[in-house]
Design a protein around this motif. Structure first.
Motif, PDB file in Angstrom:
ATOM      1  N   ILE A   1       3.640   6.634  -2.013  1.00 13.33           N
ATOM      2  CA  ILE A   1       5.053   6.542  -2.308  1.00 13.33           C
ATOM      3  C   ILE A   1       5.567   7.592  -1.529  1.00 13.33           C
ATOM      4  N   VAL A   2       6.787   7.223  -0.666  1.00 13.24           N
ATOM      5  CA  VAL A   2       7.787   8.173   0.056  1.00 13.24           C
ATOM      6  C   VAL A   2       9.139   7.711  -0.526  1.00 13.24           C
ATOM      7  N   TRP A   3       9.560   8.973  -1.001  1.00 11.62           N
ATOM      8  CA  TRP A   3      10.803   8.752  -1.878  1.00 11.62           C
ATOM      9  C   TRP A   3      12.073   9.907  -1.197  1.00 11.62           C
ATOM     10  N   ILE A   4      12.994   9.145  -0.894  1.00 10.44           N
ATOM     11  CA  ILE A   4      14.293   9.641  -0.420  1.00 10.44           C
ATOM     12  C   ILE A   4      15.160   9.896  -1.435  1.00 10.44           C
ATOM     13  N   GLU A   5      15.717  11.136  -1.802  1.00 10.27           N
ATOM     14  CA  GLU A   5      16.376  11.264  -2.860  1.00 10.27           C
ATOM     15  C   GLU A   5      17.508  12.430  -2.989  1.00 10.27           C
ATOM     16  N   HIS A   6      18.751  12.269  -3.141  1.00  3.26           N
ATOM     17  CA  HIS A   6      19.678  13.423  -3.285  1.00  3.26           C
ATOM     18  C   HIS A   6      19.510  13.903  -4.745  1.00  3.26           C
TER      19      HIS A   6
ATOM     20  N   GLN B   1       0.917  -1.227   0.056  1.00  2.00           N
ATOM     21  CA  GLN B   1      -0.089   0.232  -0.135  1.00  2.00           C
ATOM     22  C   GLN B   1       0.803   1.271  -0.131  1.00  2.00           C
ATOM     23  N   VAL B   2       1.987   1.094   0.487  1.00  2.00           N
ATOM     24  CA  VAL B   2       3.032   2.096   0.697  1.00  2.00           C
ATOM     25  C   VAL B   2       4.328   1.664   0.195  1.00  2.00           C
ATOM     26  N   LEU B   3       5.134   2.357  -0.696  1.00  2.00           N
ATOM     27  CA  LEU B   3       6.164   2.048  -1.356  1.00  2.00           C
ATOM     28  C   LEU B   3       7.350   2.977  -0.807  1.00  2.00           C
ATOM     29  N   LEU B   4       8.380   2.506  -0.202  1.00  2.00           N
ATOM     30  CA  LEU B   4       9.662   3.451   0.351  1.00  2.00           C
ATOM     31  C   LEU B   4      10.645   3.470  -0.747  1.00  2.00           C
ATOM     32  N   LEU B   5      11.165   4.373  -1.674  1.00  6.27           N
ATOM     33  CA  LEU B   5      12.138   4.351  -2.418  1.00  6.27           C
ATOM     34  C   LEU B   5      13.352   4.945  -2.024  1.00  6.27           C
ATOM     35  N   ASP B   6      14.265   4.491  -1.770  1.00  8.91           N
ATOM     36  CA  ASP B   6      15.534   4.733  -1.161  1.00  8.91           C
ATOM     37  C   ASP B   6      16.836   5.433  -2.097  1.00  8.91           C
ATOM     38  N   GLU B   7      16.745   6.377  -2.561  1.00  4.63           N
ATOM     39  CA  GLU B   7      18.084   6.876  -3.535  1.00  4.63           C
ATOM     40  C   GLU B   7      17.757   6.114  -4.892  1.00  4.63           C
TER      41      GLU B   7
ATOM     42  N   ALA C   1      14.719  15.056  -9.742  1.00  5.71           N
ATOM     43  CA  ALA C   1      13.765  13.846  -9.807  1.00  5.71           C
ATOM     44  C   ALA C   1      12.667  14.216  -8.886  1.00  5.71           C
ATOM     45  N   LEU C   2      12.788  14.595  -7.940  1.00  5.36           N
ATOM     46  CA  LEU C   2      11.542  14.613  -6.799  1.00  5.36           C
ATOM     47  C   LEU C   2      10.752  15.796  -7.231  1.00  5.36           C
ATOM     48  N   LEU C   3      11.376  16.853  -7.473  1.00  8.06           N
ATOM     49  CA  LEU C   3      10.604  17.992  -8.083  1.00  8.06           C
ATOM     50  C   LEU C   3       9.687  17.589  -9.240  1.00  8.06           C
ATOM     51  N   ALA C   4      10.261  16.899 -10.108  1.00 14.17           N
ATOM     52  CA  ALA C   4       9.288  16.336 -11.359  1.00 14.17           C
ATOM     53  C   ALA C   4       8.164  15.578 -11.063  1.00 14.17           C
ATOM     54  N   VAL C   5       8.209  14.930  -9.682  1.00 14.51           N
ATOM     55  CA  VAL C   5       6.866  14.119  -9.573  1.00 14.51           C
ATOM     56  C   VAL C   5       6.353  14.077  -8.310  1.00 14.51           C
ATOM     57  N   ALA C   6       7.147  14.759  -7.078  1.00  7.25           N
ATOM     58  CA  ALA C   6       6.556  14.670  -5.834  1.00  7.25           C
ATOM     59  C   ALA C   6       5.316  15.706  -5.655  1.00  7.25           C
ATOM     60  N   ASP C   7       4.292  15.355  -4.988  1.00  8.61           N
ATOM     61  CA  ASP C   7       3.236  16.260  -4.472  1.00  8.61           C
ATOM     62  C   ASP C   7       3.584  17.174  -3.348  1.00  8.61           C
ATOM     63  N   ARG C   8       4.571  16.762  -2.693  1.00  7.93           N
ATOM     64  CA  ARG C   8       4.762  17.659  -1.217  1.00  7.93           C
ATOM     65  C   ARG C   8       6.518  17.084  -0.893  1.00  7.93           C
ATOM     66  N   LEU C   9       7.192  18.181  -0.279  1.00  8.34           N
ATOM     67  CA  LEU C   9       8.274  17.856  -0.094  1.00  8.34           C
ATOM     68  C   LEU C   9       8.622  18.037   1.489  1.00  8.34           C
ATOM     69  N   LEU C  10       9.420  17.151   1.973  1.00  8.02           N
ATOM     70  CA  LEU C  10       9.863  17.178   3.258  1.00  8.02           C
ATOM     71  C   LEU C  10      11.080  17.279   3.548  1.00  8.02           C
ATOM     72  N   VAL C  11      11.704  18.303   4.382  1.00 10.30           N
ATOM     73  CA  VAL C  11      13.146  18.506   4.564  1.00 10.30           C
ATOM     74  C   VAL C  11      13.485  18.119   5.831  1.00 10.30           C
ATOM     75  N   LEU C  12      14.707  17.151   6.052  1.00 13.24           N
ATOM     76  CA  LEU C  12      15.219  16.908   7.371  1.00 13.24           C
ATOM     77  C   LEU C  12      16.308  17.600   7.828  1.00 13.24           C
ATOM     78  N   ASP C  13      16.743  18.041   8.746  1.00 17.52           N
ATOM     79  CA  ASP C  13      17.952  18.398   9.203  1.00 17.52           C
ATOM     80  C   ASP C  13      18.330  18.013  10.436  1.00 17.52           C
TER      81      ASP C  13
END
Length: 234
Positions: free
Chosen positions: A185-190, A152-158, A194-206
């Motif tokens: 879909i939750v997608w971690i990416e450097h 139901q949820v796909l985690l994409l790692d880099e 690629a994220l900006l082309a497809v993501a509906d929302r962006l979350l920034v961690l620091d």
């Protein structure tokens, strides 16, 4: 409808607080992109969601069900599929055999394997040994193995790391197709483009905390994000 919720996730290793009250959610059919500098806590957050790392505090909810106490295998069968940054398929097995094993182990339908291969663009490579695949196809095989568990949820790692621009474009179209079926879909990416082309929302961690969250372009170009993530003074 929220398909996945992470609530107040905390994880420390000794005195090092890796994630500190991290909160986020993803709806069915939504792509949430996660970025952050190295050491921001992205990979740890994925491990906490997938059940590979036990939480110190907080909870993980899947489709309204608290899965915090479930291990990684049980969460996979419950509906959380994930990829890994470095694909490690069974090199001596064929593409088809790799995906079939994932379906059998992860609670998916073995009869659905041909359809998974088709959707991931791997149907023509079904009989090829996984160890001979080029990088793009290894990445797609990694995604196919996760999809074979019927998540139901796909985690994409880099998954875009190391790919050329045309290869990234292929991957982006694949992600768009997958989310069209209501998959969260939750997608971690450097590779932020690629994220900006497809993501509906962006979350920034620091430093283990959520720094910003919102519409991708606005969030990525926010002064605090440019300062922390890009090294540009706010």
């Amino acid at each position: 409808m929220k398909i996945l919720e992470a609530i107040d996730l905390r994880k420390a290793y000794g005195a090092l607080q890796v994630t500190n009250d991290v909160n986020f959610s993803v709806d069915a059919g939504e792509v949430l992109g996660i970025i952050g500098p190295n050491g921001a806590g992205k990979s740890t957050a994925f491990g906490l969601i997938a059940g590979a790392i036990p939480t110190d505090a907080g909870s993980v909810w899947l489709d309204g069900r608290d899965v915090t106490r479930l291990g990684a295998a049980s969460r996979c069968r419950a509906g959380i599929g994930r990829t890994y940054q470095i694909p490690r398929p069974f090199g001596g097995l064929t593409v088809y055999e790799n995906v079939l094993l994932a379906a059998q182990a992860g609670g998916g339908d073995p009869n659905a394997v041909p359809d998974v291969l088709r959707r991931l663009g791997l149907a023509a490579l079904a009989g090829q040994r996984a160890g001979t695949l080029r990088l793009l196809d290894r990445k797609r095989l990694e995604m196919a193995r996760a999809m074979a568990t019927a998540p139901q949820v796909l985690l994409l790692d880099e998954v875009a790391g190391g790919l050329t621009e045309p290869e990234c474009a292929v991957l982006i179209e694949t992600v768009r197709e997958l989310r069209g079926d209501g998959l969260g879909i939750v997608w971690i990416e450097h590779v932020v483009g690629a994220l900006l082309a497809v993501a509906d929302r962006l979350l920034v961690l620091d430093q283990g905390r959520v720094l910003a969250e919102g519409e991708p372009q606005a969030t990525f170009h926010a002064p605090e994000v440019r300062s922390v993530y890009m090294g540009i003074a706010a």
